[in-house]
Design a protein around this motif. Sequence first.
Motif, short mmCIF file in Angstrom:
data_model
loop_
_atom_site.label_atom_id
_atom_site.label_comp_id
_atom_site.label_asym_id
_atom_site.label_seq_id
_atom_site.Cartn_x
_atom_site.Cartn_y
_atom_site.Cartn_z
N ASN A 128 39.62 69.94 22.71
CA ASN A 128 39.25 69.24 21.47
C ASN A 128 38.62 70.26 20.54
O ASN A 128 38.62 71.48 20.83
N TRP A 176 48.32 72.40 25.70
CA TRP A 176 47.53 71.25 26.10
C TRP A 176 47.75 71.01 27.58
O TRP A 176 48.78 71.39 28.15
N ASN A 179 47.95 68.12 29.47
CA ASN A 179 48.85 67.06 29.93
C ASN A 179 49.10 66.08 28.79
O ASN A 179 48.62 66.29 27.66
N ASP A 180 49.85 65.02 29.07
CA ASP A 180 50.18 64.05 28.02
C ASP A 180 48.94 63.36 27.46
O ASP A 180 48.90 62.99 26.28
N LYS A 181 47.92 63.19 28.28
CA LYS A 181 46.68 62.58 27.81
C LYS A 181 45.97 63.48 26.79
O LYS A 181 45.38 63.00 25.81
N ALA A 182 46.04 64.78 27.01
CA ALA A 182 45.36 65.72 26.12
C ALA A 182 46.16 66.02 24.86
O ALA A 182 45.59 66.36 23.82
N ARG A 183 47.46 65.85 24.91
CA ARG A 183 48.31 66.26 23.79
C ARG A 183 47.90 65.66 22.45
O ARG A 183 47.82 66.39 21.44
N PRO A 184 47.62 64.35 22.34
CA PRO A 184 47.26 63.79 21.04
C PRO A 184 45.97 64.37 20.45
O PRO A 184 45.75 64.29 19.24
N HIS A 185 45.13 64.96 21.31
CA HIS A 185 43.89 65.56 20.82
C HIS A 185 44.10 67.02 20.41
O HIS A 185 43.40 67.52 19.52
N ASN A 190 49.69 73.08 32.62
CA ASN A 190 48.78 72.81 33.73
C ASN A 190 49.10 73.87 34.77
O ASN A 190 50.20 73.86 35.35
N ARG A 205 33.26 69.79 26.69
CA ARG A 205 33.63 68.77 27.66
C ARG A 205 33.50 69.29 29.09
O ARG A 205 33.07 68.57 29.99
#
Length: 258
Positions: free
Chosen positions: A20, A43, A45-51, A68, A198
């Motif tokens: 982030n 990024w 993974n897919d969870k992190a990509r939008p951030h 990863n 984080r």
Amino acid sequence: MSDVRPILDGHNSLIVGIANDQSIAYGCATAFRAAGADLAITWLNDKARPHVEPLGEALGAEIMAPLNVENPGELEALFDQIGARWGRLDSLIHSIAFAPKEDLQGGLLDCSAAGFARAMDVSCHSFVRMAKLAAPLMKDGGTMFAMSYLGAERVVANYNVMGPVKAALEAACRYLAFELGDKDIRVHPISPGPLATRASSGIKDFSRLLNDAASQSPLHELVDIDDVGSACAYLASPYARRITGGTIYIDGGANIVA
């Protein structure tokens, strides 16, 4: 960071570890871009990509990809992409670390073998693997960075398993600096003061570390991600062409205070 001169014009930099806009890796990305570098970012993974992806777009990153280091083939695919797009690489910033929460928050004696091995693989050996892939692309020399912390060389309460792991990372940097020096590739272990990222949220009583750092360091100030990024941009530039191997502290001088 408008006051930064374009000392990295024509420079291609891979920056791994942005989660982030509070990440050390993001501070490095903004500093390198301000200094003129073209960026490749990843990024997790897919969870992190939008951030992460919007940050890369705002910085004009030319390459953005998932990474990863625990997933077979992802690291090699990333460097294949860099080779195909740029043909060369000038700097690599490794700003990733991980230990399972139950192993991180317990003492070293209670750390499981599996947790220790995983922390060592993600936080240390992945840098060695990246260096092996990056070196052939650093055709005219280059710079590699790995993020450490003071807990690598002295006991920091609650840092636990990450202390030995970061000590191994700093040692790996020294050996890589020796092995890659004849290719004009410099390697820097970077030791910032404590930062509220984080990753640091998993460390017990982390706020105490922040308070101690501010009160005990000679400058009586906490560092921020821009401080780390600016220092790394300088180290990646020709102005620092004779610096390699030694741990660089960006901590307001806290490392000199007992």
